[in-house]
Design an enzyme around this catalytic site. Structure first.
Site, mmCIF file in Angstrom:
data_model
loop_
_atom_site.group_PDB
_atom_site.id
_atom_site.type_symbol
_atom_site.label_atom_id
_atom_site.label_comp_id
_atom_site.label_asym_id
_atom_site.label_seq_id
_atom_site.Cartn_x
_atom_site.Cartn_y
_atom_site.Cartn_z
ATOM 1 N N HIS A 1 -11.339 6.519 5.566
ATOM 2 C CA HIS A 1 -10.235 7.616 6.085
ATOM 3 C C HIS A 1 -11.825 8.902 5.971
ATOM 4 C CE1 HIS A 1 -6.640 5.495 5.229
ATOM 5 N NE2 HIS A 1 -6.363 6.203 6.185
ATOM 6 N N ARG B 1 0.033 -1.417 7.434
ATOM 7 C CA ARG B 1 1.646 -0.721 7.014
ATOM 8 C C ARG B 1 2.685 0.104 7.938
ATOM 9 N NH1 ARG B 1 -2.958 3.722 3.451
ATOM 10 N NH2 ARG B 1 -0.191 4.130 2.704
ATOM 11 N N CYS C 1 -4.928 10.733 -1.428
ATOM 12 C CA CYS C 1 -4.162 9.419 -1.139
ATOM 13 C C CYS C 1 -2.271 9.199 -2.015
ATOM 14 C CB CYS C 1 -4.595 7.993 -1.256
ATOM 15 S SG CYS C 1 -6.183 7.869 -0.996
ATOM 16 N N ARG D 1 -8.452 3.406 11.243
ATOM 17 C CA ARG D 1 -7.097 3.996 11.896
ATOM 18 C C ARG D 1 -6.565 4.984 12.444
ATOM 19 N NH1 ARG D 1 -5.607 1.903 6.400
ATOM 20 N NH2 ARG D 1 -7.020 0.467 5.840
ATOM 21 N N ASP E 1 0.744 -1.054 -0.122
ATOM 22 C CA ASP E 1 0.458 0.009 -0.080
ATOM 23 C C ASP E 1 0.669 1.152 0.669
ATOM 24 O OD1 ASP E 1 -3.318 -0.575 -0.298
ATOM 25 O OD2 ASP E 1 -2.644 -1.637 1.995
ATOM 26 N N GLU F 1 -0.189 9.518 1.425
ATOM 27 C CA GLU F 1 -0.949 10.457 1.994
ATOM 28 C C GLU F 1 -0.711 10.445 3.403
ATOM 29 O OE1 GLU F 1 -4.265 13.993 1.458
ATOM 30 O OE2 GLU F 1 -4.957 11.245 1.792
ATOM 31 N N ASP F 2 -1.038 8.910 4.380
ATOM 32 C CA ASP F 2 -1.268 7.948 5.040
ATOM 33 C C ASP F 2 -0.392 8.347 5.779
ATOM 34 O OD1 ASP F 2 -4.211 7.797 4.572
ATOM 35 O OD2 ASP F 2 -3.194 5.749 3.396
HETATM 36 C C1 CIR Z 1 -5.439 1.298 2.455
HETATM 37 O O1 CIR Z 1 -6.812 -0.204 3.003
HETATM 38 O O2 CIR Z 1 -4.960 1.915 3.696
HETATM 39 C C2 CIR Z 1 -5.374 1.447 1.262
HETATM 40 N N1 CIR Z 1 -5.419 0.611 0.045
HETATM 41 C C3 CIR Z 1 -5.328 2.996 0.683
HETATM 42 C C4 CIR Z 1 -5.631 4.021 1.846
HETATM 43 C C5 CIR Z 1 -6.324 4.931 0.978
HETATM 44 N N2 CIR Z 1 -5.748 6.080 1.459
HETATM 45 C C6 CIR Z 1 -5.924 7.218 1.985
HETATM 46 O O3 CIR Z 1 -7.690 7.267 1.564
HETATM 47 N N3 CIR Z 1 -5.584 8.622 1.825
#
Ligand code: CIR
Length: 252
Positions: A160, A85, A247, A130, A60, A65-66
């Site tokens: 999110h 992650r 993201c 999260r 991922d 962004e996360d």
């Molecule tokens: C996740 O589930 O963490 C990733 N597959 C997708 C993350 C998407 N990120 C976001 O919305 N900021």
């Protein structure tokens, strides 16, 4: 105005990432093409890009962004809320360290950057599966030290906060129909996204443009009506992995 962005190429393990989308397995080659087009769009918006190589250890990890919250003056290294992650943020910290003073979210706090939305001098932090209360409080304290207003609100039925709500600027807020916590968002001009276009709630304002995912004509037309210049981008393979336009980059 943003001047820089950090992105990371999708890894060949991309399809092993976390998803609840039920849209099938992403095609890696198409994902790479879509990612290239995304990078070109950011460059067109005037951003200087740092393009990180793919990291197959973290499927991922293209969803950079996360891993952090960044402003022009400082950054906050996140602590991803899904254990799969955790660790993605380490390299992002190395990349940001020479550029900005940094803070970090620490255990037992968890926070994903996708839960943090900036609207001018205000930040809204969504409490999600999260981002926990401790993580949100840590971030709130840091942001308040830098004179930002901060509101923490619970979210429901979305991954999110920015899956469902995005600020375009000029007081305009895109939001999915039926989103909870509407009271806290009542001061904005609401552009409601109906269920058949929910994915397009995650549009991304970058300087003079709004990036809009391709295939959502009502959202495109509503954003255009507000007077914004649009860049449409095909994101099908990222949608399959629950990721959207915001993201895929850190902008500052
Ligand atoms: C996740 O589930 O963490 C990733 N597959 C997708 C993350 C998407 N990120 C976001 O919305 N900021």
């Amino acid at each position: 105005m943003f001047t820089k962005a950090i992105v990371r190429k999708p890894a060949h393990t991309f399809a092993n990432g976390i998803t609840e989308a039920n849209l099938g397995k992403p095609d890696y080659k198409i994902a790479l093409k879509q990612h290239e087009a995304y990078c070109e769009a950011l460059a067109k918006c005037g951003l200087e890009l740092t393009i990180l190589e793919a990291n197959p250890e973290f499927p991922d990890s293209c969803f950079v962004e996360d891993t952090a919250v960044v402003t022009k003056d400082f950054g906050v290294i996140a602590r991803p809320g899904n254990i799969k992650r955790q660790g993605e943020e380490i390299e992002i910290k190395k990349v940001l360290e020479p550029l900005l003073p940094l803070y970090s979210i620490t255990e037992p706090g968890t926070l994903d950057g996708g839960d943090v939305m900036q609207a001018d001098n205000k930040f809204i932090i969504g409490l999600s599966n999260r981002t926990n209360l401790t993580g949100s409080r840590q971030l709130k304290e840091i942001l308040e030290k830098h004179n930002y207003d901060v509101t923490v609100i619970p979210i429901c039925n979305i991954l999110h906060f920015k899956t469902g709500v995005n600020y375009l600027g000029e007081n305009n807020l895109l939001l999915q129909e039926g989103i909870c916590s509407l009271n806290e968002l009542s001061s904005y001009n609401h552009i409601i996204i109906e269920q058949d276009e929910f994915y397009a709630a995650n549009c991304l304002r970058v300087n003079d443009y709004v990036l809009v995912p391709k295939g959502f004509p009502k959202t495109k037309s509503n954003v255009e009506k507000l007077g914004y210049k649009i860049i449409e981008l095909e994101l099908s393979e990222f949608q399959k992995m629950d990721g959207g336009l915001s993201c895929l980059s850190l902008r500052f």
